[in-house]
Design a protein around this motif. Structure first.
Motif, PDB file in Angstrom:
ATOM      1  N   THR A 115       0.806  -1.234   0.000  1.00  0.00           N
ATOM      2  CA  THR A 115       0.000   0.000   0.000  1.00  0.00           C
ATOM      3  C   THR A 115       0.836   1.280   0.000  1.00  0.00           C
ATOM      4  OG1 THR A 115      -0.167  -0.097   2.412  1.00  0.00           O
ATOM      5  CG2 THR A 115      -1.953  -1.118   1.134  1.00  0.00           C
ATOM      6  N   THR A 116       2.056   1.208   0.539  1.00  0.00           N
ATOM      7  CA  THR A 116       2.870   2.429   0.650  1.00  0.00           C
ATOM      8  C   THR A 116       4.189   2.363  -0.113  1.00  0.00           C
ATOM      9  OG1 THR A 116       4.085   1.726   2.625  1.00  0.00           O
ATOM     10  CG2 THR A 116       1.939   2.779   2.973  1.00  0.00           C
ATOM     11  N   ASP A 136       4.066  10.752   8.217  1.00  0.00           N
ATOM     12  CA  ASP A 136       3.017  10.312   7.283  1.00  0.00           C
ATOM     13  C   ASP A 136       3.013   8.794   7.174  1.00  0.00           C
ATOM     14  OD1 ASP A 136       2.254  12.907   6.846  1.00  0.00           O
ATOM     15  OD2 ASP A 136       3.285  13.110   4.925  1.00  0.00           O
ATOM     16  N   GLU A 162       0.119   5.996   8.370  1.00  0.00           N
ATOM     17  CA  GLU A 162      -0.368   4.968   7.448  1.00  0.00           C
ATOM     18  C   GLU A 162      -0.275   3.587   8.096  1.00  0.00           C
ATOM     19  OE1 GLU A 162      -1.861   4.919   4.506  1.00  0.00           O
ATOM     20  OE2 GLU A 162      -1.941   7.110   4.388  1.00  0.00           O
ATOM     21  N   LYS A 166      -2.975   3.361  10.750  1.00  0.00           N
ATOM     22  CA  LYS A 166      -4.276   3.244  10.093  1.00  0.00           C
ATOM     23  C   LYS A 166      -4.522   1.813   9.644  1.00  0.00           C
ATOM     24  CE  LYS A 166      -7.004   5.210   6.263  1.00  0.00           C
ATOM     25  NZ  LYS A 166      -6.971   6.194   5.149  1.00  0.00           N
ATOM     26  N   GLN A 167      -3.489   1.178   9.099  1.00  0.00           N
ATOM     27  CA  GLN A 167      -3.605  -0.209   8.629  1.00  0.00           C
ATOM     28  C   GLN A 167      -3.985  -1.152   9.768  1.00  0.00           C
ATOM     29  OE1 GLN A 167      -0.272  -1.739   6.267  1.00  0.00           O
ATOM     30  NE2 GLN A 167      -0.385  -3.683   7.352  1.00  0.00           N
TER      31      GLN A 167
END
Length: 446
Positions: free
Chosen positions: A64-65, A334, A338, A341-342
């Motif tokens: 995702t990142t 940032d 993330e 959040k995951q």
């Protein structure tokens, strides 16, 4: 440990004071800007599952990142405290910490972790996704929070229902004296009433804190330490007497950690396993207690009493679990958000529970789990009756001082007795250290 504890307090206060004076902590990370450093407690109970979870989490994060995760661990409260202090001193270290809730006040006191505002909460998917009760020790107030709830672990007792039935015990003990009596009734041969881990780096102080709270002593009252109070001494006396005087704990437990106490219970050799959490559930599967255990609230009436005294606190557990905190000294905030959040989604939280038994802090995940698992009711009740430890930057040192009283007493325990004079002297030393730490916190403006 006493010397290290005092040094730790000085470091934390000095750094926090510098921050208040406007001295910035620079980012000296010098590491790969596309690699997120995450520090968590080592998992000695489920090491294989932990490694697999880390691999899966890192793979999803990479997908995702595009970034990698470098995992780092601590294995004791002292290591946890040292890791925080070292990072703050150097201005480099992990980008995200998963820390025990009781260490959040110390992290807050350093001023080195991101204070969560509307923008930060939005970056991890919103504040309203979390159970409101999980914010009890995220910061000194609702508007000053650094702790992002990750896992909830209210403490309860696991009981061997077969052994209780054999002893004719039909009701769970609600006082600490009843627990001692029931433990005596279930001690026979190579079976003992309780599985306790006296040498564990995390467990002992929780017994002392709980009994003291039940008696109305909060260990810290504002800026005043209360470690040498009668309620605290009575708590230690009860805890030590289980193995020396009452004979309800295997003498080998003087050298045990939590995993060894858990093993005794799963082998069917102990009737009560106090101070455990849902993390033990997976360990019960396919053992001699599978299908023969239940959970119950820890007693909430102090030793020597049949009911809580006026001012006694119905603290069934510390407000326990893990919070994420994000380093303010780095440039990867940032990516840090993330990552959090995951792991805050309903799906991720339920998967984490399935692997390790930690209750979700995600409100939807927690509701689903409660509906599907009626046996979790005592644990959920313990969560509602949980009380936070004092929110002070000195708490980490005070917590370690409480454990240190047990560490210093282990040789005496092995000889069969901790005398009142020995205990009183160790508590007086702990009181002086605790009060000095609180005084430094106060003078440092924290």
């Amino acid at each position: 440990m006493k010397t290290r504890t005092l040094i730790g307090s000085v470091v934390v206060v000095a750094l926090a004071t510098l921050s208040l004076q406007g001295c910035a902590i620079v980012n000296g990370s010098g590491d790969d800007p596309n690699t997120l450093r995450v520090m968590m407690g080592a998992d000695t109970t489920y090491p294989d599952q932990r490694k697999q979870w880390q691999r899966d989490t890192a793979a999803e994060f990479k997908r995702t990142t595009g970034a990698d995760i470098q995992w780092e661990t601590y294995s004791s409260g002292q290591e946890e405290l040292t890791a925080i202090q070292t990072s703050v001193i150097s201005g480099q270290g992990p980008d995200v910490y998963a820390i025990g809730t009781t260490f959040t006040p110390t992290a807050y006191a350093t001023g080195a972790f991101v204070r969560m505002g509307e923008q930060q909460w939005d970056a991890i998917g919103g504040k309203d996704q979390f159970d409101p009760a999980s914010f009890g020790i995220s910061g000194p107030s609702k508007s000053k929070q650094i702790g992002i709830p990750f896992a909830s672990r209210p403490f309860v007792m696991a009981v061997n229902t077969d052994l209780l039935a054999q002893a004719g015990i039909t009701e769970m003990p609600t006082t600490w004296d009843q627990l001692t009596a029931d433990a005596k009734a279930t001690t026979t041969g190579d079976r003992h009433g309780m599985a306790i881990a006296y040498a564990d780096g995390f467990d002992p102080w929780k017994f002392i804190w709980g009994m003291s709270e039940n008696a109305g002593n909060t260990i810290v009252d504002g800026t005043k330490a209360e470690l040498d109070a009668d309620a605290v001494q009575n708590a230690y006396r009860t805890y030590f007497d289980w193995v020396t005087k009452d004979g309800v704990v295997d003498p080998a437990a003087i050298g045990w950690n939590n995993a060894q106490a858990l093993a005794q219970f799963t082998d069917g050799k102990a009737a009560f396993f106090p101070m455990t959490t849902t993390t033990a559930i997976n360990s019960f599967k396919d053992t001699k207690v599978d299908g023969k255990y239940a959970f119950a609230l820890l007693p909430t009436v102090p030793p020597g009493a049949t009911e809580r005294p006026a001012g006694g606190i119905e603290a069934a557990s510390i407000l326990s679990g893990d919070n994420f905190v994000v380093a303010d000294y780095g440039t990867k905030q940032d990516l840090s958000f993330e990552f959090i959040k995951q792991l805050s989604t309903k799906k991720a939280q339920l998967e984490y529970y399935d692997l390790f038994g930690n209750l979700p802090t995600n409100v939807d995940a927690a509701a689903q789990l409660a509906a599907e698992n009626p046996q979790l009711k005592p644990i959920i009740d313990a969560g509602r009756l949980s009380k936070p430890t004092a929110f002070t930057g000195a708490w980490s040192d005070i917590q370690l001082a409480l454990v240190d009283v047990v560490v210093q007493s282990i040789p005496s325990l092995k000889r069969g007795e901790v005398t009142d004079d020995q205990l009183r002297g160790r508590l007086q030393d702990a009181q002086r250290d605790a009060q000095a730490t609180l005084d430094r916190q106060k003078n440092g403006g924290l």
